[in-house]
Enzyme design. Structure first.
Site, PDB file in Angstrom:
ATOM      1  N   GLY A   1       0.824  -1.210   0.000  1.00 54.56           N
ATOM      2  CA  GLY A   1       0.000   0.000   0.000  1.00 54.56           C
ATOM      3  C   GLY A   1       0.849   1.246   0.000  1.00 54.56           C
ATOM      4  O   GLY A   1       2.046   1.188  -0.266  1.00 54.56           O
ATOM      5  N   ASN A   2       0.217   2.381   0.256  1.00 55.22           N
ATOM      6  CA  ASN A   2       0.964   3.631   0.342  1.00 55.22           C
ATOM      7  C   ASN A   2       0.320   4.524   1.395  1.00 55.22           C
ATOM      8  O   ASN A   2      -0.720   4.190   1.949  1.00 55.22           O
ATOM      9  CB  ASN A   2       1.023   4.305  -1.034  1.00 55.22           C
ATOM     10  N   ALA A   3       0.952   5.641   1.666  1.00 51.63           N
ATOM     11  CA  ALA A   3       0.579   6.470   2.814  1.00 51.63           C
ATOM     12  C   ALA A   3      -0.518   7.482   2.509  1.00 51.63           C
ATOM     13  O   ALA A   3      -0.821   8.327   3.345  1.00 51.63           O
ATOM     14  CB  ALA A   3       1.826   7.192   3.342  1.00 51.63           C
ATOM     15  N   SER A   4      -1.136   7.432   1.337  1.00 49.56           N
ATOM     16  CA  SER A   4      -2.146   8.438   1.011  1.00 49.56           C
ATOM     17  C   SER A   4      -3.398   8.258   1.876  1.00 49.56           C
ATOM     18  O   SER A   4      -3.960   7.173   1.949  1.00 49.56           O
ATOM     19  CB  SER A   4      -2.519   8.335  -0.471  1.00 49.56           C
TER      20      SER A   4
END
Ligand code: CTP
Ligand code: CA
Length: 227
Positions: free
Chosen positions: A33-36
């Site tokens: 995933g990512n931090a958005s």
């Protein structure tokens, strides 16, 4: 003008916004995933509703309260986001791709949880995800305004603005919102600064301000681009 004297300069316009960050599952419980957080995308949705638009948000893993007056379609993976965006994009006057879409996904998703006793996997094979914004550019209808985001840290290949200009050359959207990201910047925070790059190459600096105010700055530009 609407409630509170808001400009209704998006009245009758349909606005589609992707928000959040996609998750690409490795097994039933693990993902890349990512931090958005989805905060900037939701701020855009609030601003568009306030300006009179009919707003749809394709929300990838957003843990924020719903935006009153917008319809929210929840998705998980880049593939799901792609399907939802392409379903709605043909009817939209404005499409804003604020979501952080994973560029790669695991080549295979395990049916069962990966167990450690089987030994550490040597590596995780990845495969490219489709570029939704590039597809939107290819399929755009006349008059449709497309807005992209560029989250950049800068690096050996250039500074933030230089990398963003190269991105705009590859994906010639009407407006590219350039964010410097990294520790304490951009993702998961309440405030954001940005550079707005238009297709002619004009750069407009937007100083640090709330994501809601930045959203309105973005729509100030978009309104000027609508026929
Ligand atoms: N984007 C997309 N589909 C993808 C990847 C990105 O639609 N598979 C969109 C994002 O929503 C954003 C824009 O493309 O509006 C730029 O995303 P970004 O990750 O900054 O750029 P990339 O083109 O993916 O290039 P890179 O990650 O290598 O910088
Ligand atoms: Ca990317």
């Amino acid at each position: 003008r609407g409630a509170g004297g808001a400009r209704l300069d998006l009245a009758g316009r349909r606005v589609l916004i992707s928000a959040g960050g996609t998750r690409e599952y490795l097994d039933p419980v693990r993902f890349l995933g990512n931090a958005s957080s989805g905060r900037q995308g939701y701020a855009l949705a609030r601003a568009a509703v306030a300006r009179g638009a009919e707003v749809t948000v394709v929300a990838a893993n957003v843990a924020l309260s719903d935006v009153a007056g917008a319809s929210i379609l929840r998705v998980g993976s880049a593939e799901q986001l792609r399907t939802a965006v392409h379903e709605r994009a043909p009817g939209a006057d404005v499409v804003i791709m604020a979501a952080a879409v994973a560029d790669f996904r695991p080549a295979a998703e395990h049916q069962y949880k990966i167990k450690k006793d089987a030994g550490a996997p040597e590596s995780i094979e990845l495969t490219r995800n489709p570029d939704v914004l590039a597809e939107l550019l290819r399929d755009r209808r006349p008059g449709q305004v497309l807005v992209g985001f560029a989250a950049e840290t800068g690096g050996p290949d250039g500074g933030v603005l230089e990398l963003a200009r190269a991105k705009l050359a590859r994906k010639p959207v009407d407006l590219l919102v350039v964010n410097q990201v990294g520790a304490g910047l951009g993702f998961e925070v309440e405030h954001n600064s940005a550079v707005l790059l238009d297709r002619a190459g004009t750069a407009t600096d937007v100083p640090l301000m709330s994501k809601d105010l930045l959203a309105h700055r973005i729509f100030d530009h978009v309104v000027g681009m609508l026929g």
